[in-house]
Scaffold this motif. Structure first.
Motif, PDB file in Angstrom:
ATOM      1  N   GLY A 287       0.799  -1.228   0.000  1.00 39.21           N
ATOM      2  CA  GLY A 287       0.000   0.000   0.000  1.00 39.21           C
ATOM      3  C   GLY A 287       0.827   1.271   0.000  1.00 39.21           C
ATOM      4  O   GLY A 287       0.339   2.348  -0.361  1.00 39.21           O
ATOM      5  N   ILE A 288       2.097   1.162   0.376  1.00 37.45           N
ATOM      6  CA  ILE A 288       2.912   2.387   0.443  1.00 37.45           C
ATOM      7  C   ILE A 288       3.175   2.969  -0.939  1.00 37.45           C
ATOM      8  O   ILE A 288       3.544   4.141  -1.059  1.00 37.45           O
ATOM      9  CB  ILE A 288       4.247   2.133   1.161  1.00 37.45           C
ATOM     10  N   CYS A 289       2.982   2.168  -1.991  1.00 40.68           N
ATOM     11  CA  CYS A 289       3.172   2.692  -3.347  1.00 40.68           C
ATOM     12  C   CYS A 289       2.072   3.678  -3.713  1.00 40.68           C
ATOM     13  O   CYS A 289       2.240   4.502  -4.620  1.00 40.68           O
ATOM     14  CB  CYS A 289       3.223   1.558  -4.371  1.00 40.68           C
ATOM     15  N   GLN A 290       0.931   3.589  -3.016  1.00 44.14           N
ATOM     16  CA  GLN A 290      -0.110   4.595  -3.243  1.00 44.14           C
ATOM     17  C   GLN A 290       0.385   5.950  -2.743  1.00 44.14           C
ATOM     18  O   GLN A 290       0.133   6.986  -3.377  1.00 44.14           O
ATOM     19  CB  GLN A 290      -1.419   4.210  -2.541  1.00 44.14           C
ATOM     20  N   THR A 291       1.115   5.931  -1.640  1.00 37.35           N
ATOM     21  CA  THR A 291       1.673   7.180  -1.110  1.00 37.35           C
ATOM     22  C   THR A 291       2.728   7.735  -2.051  1.00 37.35           C
ATOM     23  O   THR A 291       2.736   8.939  -2.361  1.00 37.35           O
ATOM     24  CB  THR A 291       2.282   6.955   0.281  1.00 37.35           C
ATOM     25  N   SER A 292       3.625   6.879  -2.541  1.00 36.68           N
ATOM     26  CA  SER A 292       4.680   7.354  -3.446  1.00 36.68           C
ATOM     27  C   SER A 292       4.100   7.840  -4.771  1.00 36.68           C
ATOM     28  O   SER A 292       4.571   8.832  -5.348  1.00 36.68           O
ATOM     29  CB  SER A 292       5.723   6.259  -3.694  1.00 36.68           C
ATOM     30  N   SER A 293       3.031   7.181  -5.247  1.00 37.16           N
ATOM     31  CA  SER A 293       2.411   7.592  -6.513  1.00 37.16           C
ATOM     32  C   SER A 293       1.652   8.908  -6.347  1.00 37.16           C
ATOM     33  O   SER A 293       1.667   9.765  -7.244  1.00 37.16           O
ATOM     34  CB  SER A 293       1.461   6.495  -7.006  1.00 37.16           C
TER      35      SER A 293
ATOM     36  N   ASN B 202      -6.544  10.229   5.518  1.00 37.98           N
ATOM     37  CA  ASN B 202      -7.737  10.177   6.358  1.00 37.98           C
ATOM     38  C   ASN B 202      -8.340   8.786   6.242  1.00 37.98           C
ATOM     39  O   ASN B 202      -8.978   8.436   5.243  1.00 37.98           O
ATOM     40  CB  ASN B 202      -8.748  11.231   5.896  1.00 37.98           C
ATOM     41  N   VAL B 203      -8.129   7.956   7.282  1.00 39.66           N
ATOM     42  CA  VAL B 203      -8.573   6.563   7.219  1.00 39.66           C
ATOM     43  C   VAL B 203     -10.087   6.455   7.364  1.00 39.66           C
ATOM     44  O   VAL B 203     -10.664   5.384   7.103  1.00 39.66           O
ATOM     45  CB  VAL B 203      -7.870   5.721   8.305  1.00 39.66           C
ATOM     46  N   ASN B 204     -10.751   7.510   7.767  1.00 37.79           N
ATOM     47  CA  ASN B 204     -12.216   7.488   7.885  1.00 37.79           C
ATOM     48  C   ASN B 204     -12.884   7.733   6.536  1.00 37.79           C
ATOM     49  O   ASN B 204     -13.857   7.061   6.180  1.00 37.79           O
ATOM     50  CB  ASN B 204     -12.686   8.536   8.902  1.00 37.79           C
ATOM     51  N   THR B 205     -12.348   8.697   5.774  1.00 43.98           N
ATOM     52  CA  THR B 205     -12.935   9.007   4.464  1.00 43.98           C
ATOM     53  C   THR B 205     -12.259   8.238   3.333  1.00 43.98           C
ATOM     54  O   THR B 205     -12.771   8.191   2.218  1.00 43.98           O
ATOM     55  CB  THR B 205     -12.811  10.513   4.176  1.00 43.98           C
ATOM     56  N   GLY B 206     -11.054   7.672   3.611  1.00 46.13           N
ATOM     57  CA  GLY B 206     -10.331   6.946   2.566  1.00 46.13           C
ATOM     58  C   GLY B 206      -9.714   7.862   1.519  1.00 46.13           C
ATOM     59  O   GLY B 206      -9.685   7.515   0.333  1.00 46.13           O
ATOM     60  N   ILE B 207      -9.219   8.998   1.956  1.00 48.57           N
ATOM     61  CA  ILE B 207      -8.604   9.955   1.026  1.00 48.57           C
ATOM     62  C   ILE B 207      -7.170  10.256   1.480  1.00 48.57           C
ATOM     63  O   ILE B 207      -6.934  10.613   2.638  1.00 48.57           O
ATOM     64  CB  ILE B 207      -9.402  11.268   0.932  1.00 48.57           C
ATOM     65  N   LEU B 208      -6.258  10.111   0.539  1.00 53.26           N
ATOM     66  CA  LEU B 208      -4.848  10.469   0.763  1.00 53.26           C
ATOM     67  C   LEU B 208      -4.537  11.703  -0.072  1.00 53.26           C
ATOM     68  O   LEU B 208      -4.759  11.709  -1.290  1.00 53.26           O
ATOM     69  CB  LEU B 208      -3.930   9.320   0.345  1.00 53.26           C
ATOM     70  N   THR B 209      -4.020  12.735   0.554  1.00 54.43           N
ATOM     71  CA  THR B 209      -3.699  13.980  -0.149  1.00 54.43           C
ATOM     72  C   THR B 209      -2.250  14.362   0.113  1.00 54.43           C
ATOM     73  O   THR B 209      -1.784  14.331   1.259  1.00 54.43           O
ATOM     74  CB  THR B 209      -4.611  15.137   0.307  1.00 54.43           C
ATOM     75  N   VAL B 210      -1.563  14.746  -0.955  1.00 56.06           N
ATOM     76  CA  VAL B 210      -0.208  15.294  -0.838  1.00 56.06           C
ATOM     77  C   VAL B 210      -0.231  16.680  -1.459  1.00 56.06           C
ATOM     78  O   VAL B 210      -0.683  16.875  -2.587  1.00 56.06           O
ATOM     79  CB  VAL B 210       0.836  14.416  -1.553  1.00 56.06           C
ATOM     80  N   ASP B 211       0.269  17.640  -0.686  1.00 56.29           N
ATOM     81  CA  ASP B 211       0.241  19.044  -1.089  1.00 56.29           C
ATOM     82  C   ASP B 211       1.662  19.583  -1.041  1.00 56.29           C
ATOM     83  O   ASP B 211       2.374  19.391  -0.041  1.00 56.29           O
ATOM     84  CB  ASP B 211      -0.667  19.813  -0.114  1.00 56.29           C
ATOM     85  N   VAL B 212       2.106  20.246  -2.106  1.00 56.60           N
ATOM     86  CA  VAL B 212       3.436  20.880  -2.146  1.00 56.60           C
ATOM     87  C   VAL B 212       3.221  22.373  -1.985  1.00 56.60           C
ATOM     88  O   VAL B 212       2.541  23.026  -2.796  1.00 56.60           O
ATOM     89  CB  VAL B 212       4.168  20.596  -3.473  1.00 56.60           C
ATOM     90  N   ARG B 213       3.809  22.941  -0.933  1.00 58.81           N
ATOM     91  CA  ARG B 213       3.536  24.329  -0.591  1.00 58.81           C
ATOM     92  C   ARG B 213       4.821  25.137  -0.463  1.00 58.81           C
ATOM     93  O   ARG B 213       5.917  24.577  -0.292  1.00 58.81           O
ATOM     94  CB  ARG B 213       2.738  24.399   0.713  1.00 58.81           C
ATOM     95  N   THR B 214       4.663  26.459  -0.464  1.00 56.03           N
ATOM     96  CA  THR B 214       5.796  27.361  -0.275  1.00 56.03           C
ATOM     97  C   THR B 214       5.268  28.683   0.291  1.00 56.03           C
ATOM     98  O   THR B 214       4.062  28.844   0.507  1.00 56.03           O
ATOM     99  CB  THR B 214       6.567  27.588  -1.591  1.00 56.03           C
ATOM    100  N   SER B 215       6.157  29.631   0.508  1.00 57.28           N
ATOM    101  CA  SER B 215       5.731  30.926   1.056  1.00 57.28           C
ATOM    102  C   SER B 215       5.220  31.844  -0.047  1.00 57.28           C
ATOM    103  O   SER B 215       5.591  31.717  -1.208  1.00 57.28           O
ATOM    104  CB  SER B 215       6.901  31.600   1.791  1.00 57.28           C
ATOM    105  N   GLN B 216       4.385  32.779   0.337  1.00 58.96           N
ATOM    106  CA  GLN B 216       3.801  33.724  -0.621  1.00 58.96           C
ATOM    107  C   GLN B 216       4.884  34.557  -1.280  1.00 58.96           C
ATOM    108  O   GLN B 216       4.870  34.796  -2.498  1.00 58.96           O
ATOM    109  CB  GLN B 216       2.809  34.652   0.117  1.00 58.96           C
TER     110      GLN B 216
END
Length: 320
Positions: free
Chosen positions: A239-245, A303-317
């Motif tokens: 399952g960790i490949c879902q995180t890497s993908s 979120n193991v309750n909703t079944g959603i994995l989100t990855v966000d790339v952020r930076t400063s304004q």
């Protein structure tokens, strides 16, 4: 009578002078001959010495391979196959590879804690194998020290540059999983936590395997289905490949530079075809580099309750 005596005296003087001159010239000639004989003997001796003195050959010498950072000897090397180019090239490439295995260390990225402070991080250490091979291809008999080119790169992040780093999203990507699959979900959750809050400065590199670490039962990873040779099999950390993908799609959207990525042997359902990034400990890795001139932070939420994995790339304004 006086004239006769004077003539006799003059003649005796001339004869004496002639005899003295003859003796002098004979002596000088003997001295000159002796000097010339000695010089000739020395020349002959030098020629003999030159003939006796062995010619140094690279393949007969022992070279000291020294760390370019410290000057310490890492290995002694005797290039016995130096004259056989093909054999020698193969030998020194193997030598460089073996030395690199004991030296190369991936960068341990800095993370941001709950208080917004930077923590952890360690420098990347790399032995430039091609450069070492070139040094070993150009040996000579006068210099027996060979530089082993080792380079260190520290994470390029400071507290000042990381100010407000989570303010703006450069790209975000989400995938879904079944909330009922608790073992697999635990693996997704653990791997998401491992990459969450990683901070990459300009030029910093990221390795998924290095960041997440080995997937073992001792570290909390569960047996779950994973794809091996086009087959679904049970494995620790499935399952960790879902995180890497999911991470790949986020950093791809942010425009960061992918340096290593492999596909699964069969299609996975959580990302479109060709948009996956398979990983395994000791096998394929997913790597990328922050090619921006400002730092970024990775945010990952499972979120193991909703079944959603989100990855966000952020930076400063201010960075953009």
């Amino acid at each position: 009578m006086k004239k006769v005596l004077g003539a006799l005296l003059l003649g005796a003087t001339i004869v004496s002078a002639f005899i003295a001159y003859s003796m002098y010239t004979n002596h000088s000639a003997k001295q000159t001959a002796a000097i010339e004989q000695k010089q000739a003997a020395k020349k002959a001796e030098k020629k003999t010495e030159k003939k006796k003195k062995p010619v140094l050959k690279i393949e007969d010498l022992t070279y000291q391979l020294k760390d370019s950072r410290t000057g310490q000897v890492m290995k002694e090397f005797k290039p016995v196959h130096y004259k056989d180019k093909d054999v020698y090239d193969q030998e020194i490439k193997q030598l460089a590879s073996e030395l690199a295995k004991g030296i190369d260390t991936p960068m341990q990225n800095i993370k941001m804690d709950a208080n917004g402070s930077l923590t952890g991080g360690s420098k990347q250490i790399i032995l430039k194998e091609a450069e070492l091979v070139e040094n070993l291809q150009n040996l000579n008999t006068k210099q027996l020290d060979v530089k082993v080119p080792v380079y260190e790169t520290a994470p390029n992040v400071t507290a000042a540059s990381a100010q407000g780093i989570a303010d703006v999203s450069l790209a975000s990507y989400s995938t879904r999983f079944r909330p009922s699959d608790t073992s697999r979900n635990r693996n997704v959750q653990l791997s998401a936590e491992a990459i969450n809050n990683v901070v990459l400065g300009p030029g910093d590199s990221f390795s998924y395997n290095q960041t997440v670490g080995e997937r073992t039962a001792e570290r909390g990873y569960q047996p779950a289905p994973e794809i091996i040779n086009k087959q679904l099999v049970m494995g620790i950390g499935g399952g960790i490949c879902q995180t890497s993908s999911t991470l790949f799609n986020a950093i791809d959207g942010a425009g960061l530079q992918v340096t290593a990525r492999s596909h699964h042997s069969k299609h996975v359902g959580y990302v479109p075809a060709g948009k996956d990034a398979t990983v395994s400990w000791g096998g394929p890795d997913f790597k990328f580099t922050n090619n921006k001139d400002y730092p970024v932070i990775i945010k990952a939420y499972a979120n193991v309750n909703t079944g959603i994995l989100t990855v966000d790339v952020r930076t400063s304004q201010r960075a953009i």
